[in-house]
Design a protein around this motif. Structure first.
Motif, PDB file in Angstrom:
ATOM      1  N   LEU A  66       9.969  -7.899  -0.895  1.00 55.47           N
ATOM      2  CA  LEU A  66       9.487  -6.544  -0.666  1.00 55.47           C
ATOM      3  C   LEU A  66      10.637  -5.538  -0.644  1.00 55.47           C
ATOM      4  N   ARG A  67      11.762  -5.934  -0.071  1.00 59.91           N
ATOM      5  CA  ARG A  67      12.900  -5.024   0.000  1.00 59.91           C
ATOM      6  C   ARG A  67      13.427  -4.715  -1.403  1.00 59.91           C
ATOM      7  N   HIS A  68      13.517  -5.736  -2.255  1.00 63.36           N
ATOM      8  CA  HIS A  68      13.986  -5.509  -3.619  1.00 63.36           C
ATOM      9  C   HIS A  68      13.022  -4.614  -4.398  1.00 63.36           C
ATOM     10  N   THR A  69      11.716  -4.745  -4.129  1.00 63.21           N
ATOM     11  CA  THR A  69      10.740  -3.881  -4.788  1.00 63.21           C
ATOM     12  C   THR A  69      10.928  -2.431  -4.371  1.00 63.21           C
ATOM     13  N   ALA A  70      11.149  -2.197  -3.069  1.00 62.85           N
ATOM     14  CA  ALA A  70      11.381  -0.828  -2.584  1.00 62.85           C
ATOM     15  C   ALA A  70      12.663  -0.251  -3.175  1.00 62.85           C
ATOM     16  N   VAL A  71      13.715  -1.068  -3.255  1.00 62.97           N
ATOM     17  CA  VAL A  71      14.973  -0.603  -3.842  1.00 62.97           C
ATOM     18  C   VAL A  71      14.770  -0.218  -5.307  1.00 62.97           C
ATOM     19  N   ALA A  72      14.038  -1.053  -6.045  1.00 68.24           N
ATOM     20  CA  ALA A  72      13.793  -0.766  -7.466  1.00 68.24           C
ATOM     21  C   ALA A  72      12.983   0.512  -7.635  1.00 68.24           C
ATOM     22  N   PHE A  73      11.994   0.739  -6.764  1.00 68.77           N
ATOM     23  CA  PHE A  73      11.194   1.963  -6.859  1.00 68.77           C
ATOM     24  C   PHE A  73      12.048   3.197  -6.569  1.00 68.77           C
ATOM     25  N   ASN A  74      12.875   3.127  -5.544  1.00 74.37           N
ATOM     26  CA  ASN A  74      13.732   4.271  -5.209  1.00 74.37           C
ATOM     27  C   ASN A  74      14.699   4.585  -6.346  1.00 74.37           C
ATOM     28  N   LEU A  75      15.268   3.559  -6.959  1.00 72.40           N
ATOM     29  CA  LEU A  75      16.161   3.778  -8.091  1.00 72.40           C
ATOM     30  C   LEU A  75      15.424   4.388  -9.281  1.00 72.40           C
ATOM     31  N   MET A  76      14.223   3.890  -9.534  1.00 76.81           N
ATOM     32  CA  MET A  76      13.425   4.428 -10.640  1.00 76.81           C
ATOM     33  C   MET A  76      13.115   5.904 -10.407  1.00 76.81           C
ATOM     34  N   GLN A  77      12.740   6.257  -9.176  1.00 78.79           N
ATOM     35  CA  GLN A  77      12.410   7.650  -8.884  1.00 78.79           C
ATOM     36  C   GLN A  77      13.621   8.556  -9.068  1.00 78.79           C
ATOM     37  N   SER A  78      14.765   8.146  -8.568  1.00 81.08           N
ATOM     38  CA  SER A  78      15.957   8.978  -8.690  1.00 81.08           C
ATOM     39  C   SER A  78      16.383   9.129 -10.152  1.00 81.08           C
ATOM     40  N   ALA A 112       1.688   9.294  -6.009  1.00 79.33           N
ATOM     41  CA  ALA A 112       2.205  10.645  -5.774  1.00 79.33           C
ATOM     42  C   ALA A 112       3.283  11.005  -6.791  1.00 79.33           C
ATOM     43  N   LEU A 113       4.139  10.037  -7.105  1.00 81.62           N
ATOM     44  CA  LEU A 113       5.197  10.290  -8.099  1.00 81.62           C
ATOM     45  C   LEU A 113       4.591  10.573  -9.468  1.00 81.62           C
ATOM     46  N   GLY A 114       3.521   9.864  -9.804  1.00 83.13           N
ATOM     47  CA  GLY A 114       2.854  10.099 -11.083  1.00 83.13           C
ATOM     48  C   GLY A 114       2.201  11.463 -11.160  1.00 83.13           C
ATOM     49  N   ARG A 115       1.886  12.077 -10.004  1.00 77.67           N
ATOM     50  CA  ARG A 115       1.298  13.411  -9.983  1.00 77.67           C
ATOM     51  C   ARG A 115       2.366  14.496  -9.894  1.00 77.67           C
ATOM     52  N   GLY A 116       3.639  14.112  -9.948  1.00 79.57           N
ATOM     53  CA  GLY A 116       4.703  15.093  -9.950  1.00 79.57           C
ATOM     54  C   GLY A 116       5.218  15.469  -8.582  1.00 79.57           C
ATOM     55  N   GLU A 117       4.793  14.781  -7.523  1.00 76.14           N
ATOM     56  CA  GLU A 117       5.268  15.099  -6.192  1.00 76.14           C
ATOM     57  C   GLU A 117       6.620  14.443  -5.945  1.00 76.14           C
ATOM     58  N   SER A 118       7.393  15.059  -5.079  1.00 80.53           N
ATOM     59  CA  SER A 118       8.671  14.476  -4.683  1.00 80.53           C
ATOM     60  C   SER A 118       8.418  13.542  -3.511  1.00 80.53           C
ATOM     61  N   VAL A 119       8.635  12.274  -3.723  1.00 75.96           N
ATOM     62  CA  VAL A 119       8.293  11.247  -2.737  1.00 75.96           C
ATOM     63  C   VAL A 119       9.547  10.859  -1.961  1.00 75.96           C
ATOM     64  N   ALA A 120       9.400  10.790  -0.659  1.00 73.45           N
ATOM     65  CA  ALA A 120      10.522  10.342   0.165  1.00 73.45           C
ATOM     66  C   ALA A 120      10.848   8.893  -0.177  1.00 73.45           C
ATOM     67  N   PRO A 121      12.123   8.519  -0.180  1.00 76.61           N
ATOM     68  CA  PRO A 121      12.478   7.126  -0.500  1.00 76.61           C
ATOM     69  C   PRO A 121      11.789   6.141   0.432  1.00 76.61           C
ATOM     70  N   ARG A 178       0.832  -1.206   0.000  1.00 76.62           N
ATOM     71  CA  ARG A 178       0.000   0.000   0.000  1.00 76.62           C
ATOM     72  C   ARG A 178       0.869   1.259   0.000  1.00 76.62           C
ATOM     73  N   ARG A 179       1.963   1.219   0.771  1.00 81.30           N
ATOM     74  CA  ARG A 179       2.880   2.367   0.757  1.00 81.30           C
ATOM     75  C   ARG A 179       3.484   2.561  -0.631  1.00 81.30           C
ATOM     76  N   LEU A 180       3.837   1.461  -1.286  1.00 87.19           N
ATOM     77  CA  LEU A 180       4.400   1.549  -2.631  1.00 87.19           C
ATOM     78  C   LEU A 180       3.381   2.128  -3.612  1.00 87.19           C
ATOM     79  N   ALA A 181       2.123   1.683  -3.512  1.00 87.39           N
ATOM     80  CA  ALA A 181       1.080   2.199  -4.410  1.00 87.39           C
ATOM     81  C   ALA A 181       0.861   3.688  -4.186  1.00 87.39           C
ATOM     82  N   ALA A 182       0.839   4.119  -2.905  1.00 88.57           N
ATOM     83  CA  ALA A 182       0.649   5.545  -2.621  1.00 88.57           C
ATOM     84  C   ALA A 182       1.825   6.368  -3.135  1.00 88.57           C
ATOM     85  N   ALA A 183       3.045   5.840  -2.973  1.00 83.72           N
ATOM     86  CA  ALA A 183       4.226   6.559  -3.459  1.00 83.72           C
ATOM     87  C   ALA A 183       4.219   6.642  -4.980  1.00 83.72           C
ATOM     88  N   ALA A 184       3.842   5.570  -5.657  1.00 84.32           N
ATOM     89  CA  ALA A 184       3.790   5.581  -7.122  1.00 84.32           C
ATOM     90  C   ALA A 184       2.741   6.569  -7.625  1.00 84.32           C
TER      91      ALA A 184
END
Length: 514
Positions: free
Chosen positions: A262-274, A244-253, A236-242
């Motif tokens: 789950l950890r690898h998914t969070a790492v991949a999302f953080n890398l994608m955002q950066s 927010a990111l799609g709306r142009g907000e700067s999301v905390a890692p 759910r946190r990942l969905a909310a972050a995605a």
């Protein structure tokens, strides 16, 4: 129920656990129900043989005068004892005698037969058990059990080592229920007869077992809910972050912890955002640098054009250079806005659009805004306001007047701007959103503009998760800004969130929808 199944991973997890419990219990029931009946029968048989042996020993050590009382006192609700002078070889006769004795009341009740209380208790004495299909022994011996075969077979030998007494006896299964029969010769030559008849409970579904099953199901359901919630919380946190990111907000890692998946998914999302942020910032800086560097040659060309002798040629060159300079200035302004940080916060969308329309009316635009209910929306107000303003100004410029309305549909929140202009050809309804595209080909900036307004508006709206569409109404053009409900303020929107340094994509950048 189907809706809950489709929408809730917790419901699916609980259902699977309960289904597994039901299947395992059902298999256990079918596997062990017959075995349990056999265990009960063997237990009853062991107790019956032990009791019969005890009665035989007592009879052999007591005077004949008290043996009748001993036989009566030894009887129970399911067992009777009697003595015959000879071996009861006729199985059918012995069975009738056994049923008769089992149907008689116990001695303590018989002694009270003359009183009223005795009559009541006699009436409540155990009745003979209804008959079931008889089952004979398959083999001789105390460990033998019932098996299919002809009813009321002859007596079977019970070896001395198979029961407590050190002598052989005769044994059989009898009756239409779980009945046991025994005949053993006493030292005086008479025969002790023992009969047992009791319907064995052969079901696992007792009150206690059902309560135990219910408690087990509840405990497993609670465990399943806990595990499912633990698993879905990071999702759910990942969905909310995605979102927010799609709306142009700067999301905390996201926190990179938990199970490996789950950890690898969070790492991949953080890398994608950066990477996305770095890519957009590089494009924005490059665009700003190009626009800035173009200023010098444009100024140089303008100075040289002033020395052209032909007045008509000079004016055309200066007009072209002015247009080029205006485009460059618009590009730089766009780049500066992309590099500007803006806070994402909750606003009254109806009030925001209404105030914009009032401002335009004050400066002479013919704009009408329909009143509507308060709509709370989480956005970057300045960016969204500019998008709406560009559309309203285009409607007034090309359609004489603008009518603005807000409406809520199950899919989105819509801001609708209509005008009374000629509309646009349907085949270029998407092309007008391209940077520097203009329907008016006179290259007059007073009538055709630079061609960035619609592109900027769509980029800003798309970075709120929405889109802009154009459609002819027959008497004008309708521009619709669709904003997703997902951007509405909710429990997780506790405060303003600073947007990334990119309220829109750089000029020329295309999103998949384009």
């Amino acid at each position: 129920m189907i809706r809950v199944w489709n929408r809730s991973l917790t419901a699916r997890f609980v259902a699977v656990v309960l289904l597994a419990l039901a299947v395992s219990q059902g298999i256990s029931f079918f596997l062990f129900t017959d075995e349990m009946g056999g265990v009960l029968l063997r237990t009853a048989k062991a107790e019956f043989l032990s009791r019969s042996a005890s009665v035989a020993q007592v009879l052999e050590t007591t005077p004949p005068a008290v043996q009748a009382d001993i036989l009566q006192a030894s009887g129970t609700s399911y067992t009777r004892f009697w003595v015959t002078p000879a071996f009861p070889g006729d199985v059918e006769s012995w069975r009738r005698e056994a049923k008769k004795r089992l149907s008689e009341p116990l001695p303590t009740l018989a002694n009270l037969a003359g009183s009223e209380a005795g009559s009541r208790e006699t009436a409540s004495a155990p009745a003979p058990v209804p008959a079931l299909a008889p089952q004979p022994l398959s083999t001789a011996g105390a460990s033998a059990g019932p098996s299919s075969g002809a009813p009321y077979t002859s007596w079977l030998d019970l070896p001395a080592h198979a029961w407590p007494l050190s002598r052989a006896a005769k044994f059989m299964y009898w009756g239409d229920t779980t009945g046991l029969g025994l005949a053993v010769q006493l030292k005086d030559g008479s025969w002790l007869n023992s009969a047992f008849s009791k319907k064995m409970a052969n079901s696992m579904w007792t009150t206690r077992s059902l309560i135990s099953l219910a408690v087990t199901a509840i405990v497993l359901s609670l465990c399943a809910v806990f595990i499912a919630r633990t698993m879905t919380k990071p999702m759910r946190r990942l969905a909310a972050a995605a979102e927010a990111l799609g709306r142009g907000e700067s999301v905390a890692p996201l926190e990179e912890k938990g199970p490996d998946d789950l950890r690898h998914t969070a790492v991949a999302f953080n890398l994608m955002q950066s990477r996305l942020q770095r890519f957009v910032e590089d494009r924005t800086r490059m665009l700003a640098a190009i626009g800035h560097d173009l200023r010098t040659p444009i100024t140089s060309l303008r100075l040289r054009a002033e020395f052209v002798a032909d007045d008509e040629t000079r004016e055309k060159m200066l007009d072209t250079l002015d247009e080029l300079r205006a485009m460059t200035e618009a590009t730089l302004a766009f780049s500066r806005e992309q590099a500007t940080e803006e806070v994402t916060r909750n606003v009254d969308l109806t009030a925001l659009v209404g105030s914009l329309c009032d401002d335009l009316v004050e400066i002479g635009y013919e704009v009408a805004c329909a009143e509507g209910p308060k709509i709370s929306y989480r956005c970057r107000p300045d960016a969204l306001k500019r998008s709406v303003r560009n559309l309203v100004e285009n409607a007034v410029r090309y359609g004489e007047r603008a009518r603005v309305a807000l409406r809520t549909t199950p899919q989105a929140i819509e801001i609708v701007i209509e005008d009374d202009g000629p509309g646009i050809p349907a085949d270029i309804a998407e092309k007008v959103f391209e940077p520097f595209f203009r329907l008016e080909h006179s290259r007059n900036r007073e009538t055709g503009g630079i061609g960035l307004g619609l592109s900027i508006s769509r980029n800003m709206v798309r970075h709120h998760g929405g889109d802009i569409t154009l459609a002819n109404t027959g008497h004008g053009l309708r521009a619709t800004i669709s904003l997703p409900h997902a951007a509405l303020a909710g429990p997780e929107a506790k405060g303003p969130v600073r947007a990334s340094r990119r309220p829109g994509l750089p000029i020329g950048a295309r999103t998949p929808a384009e």
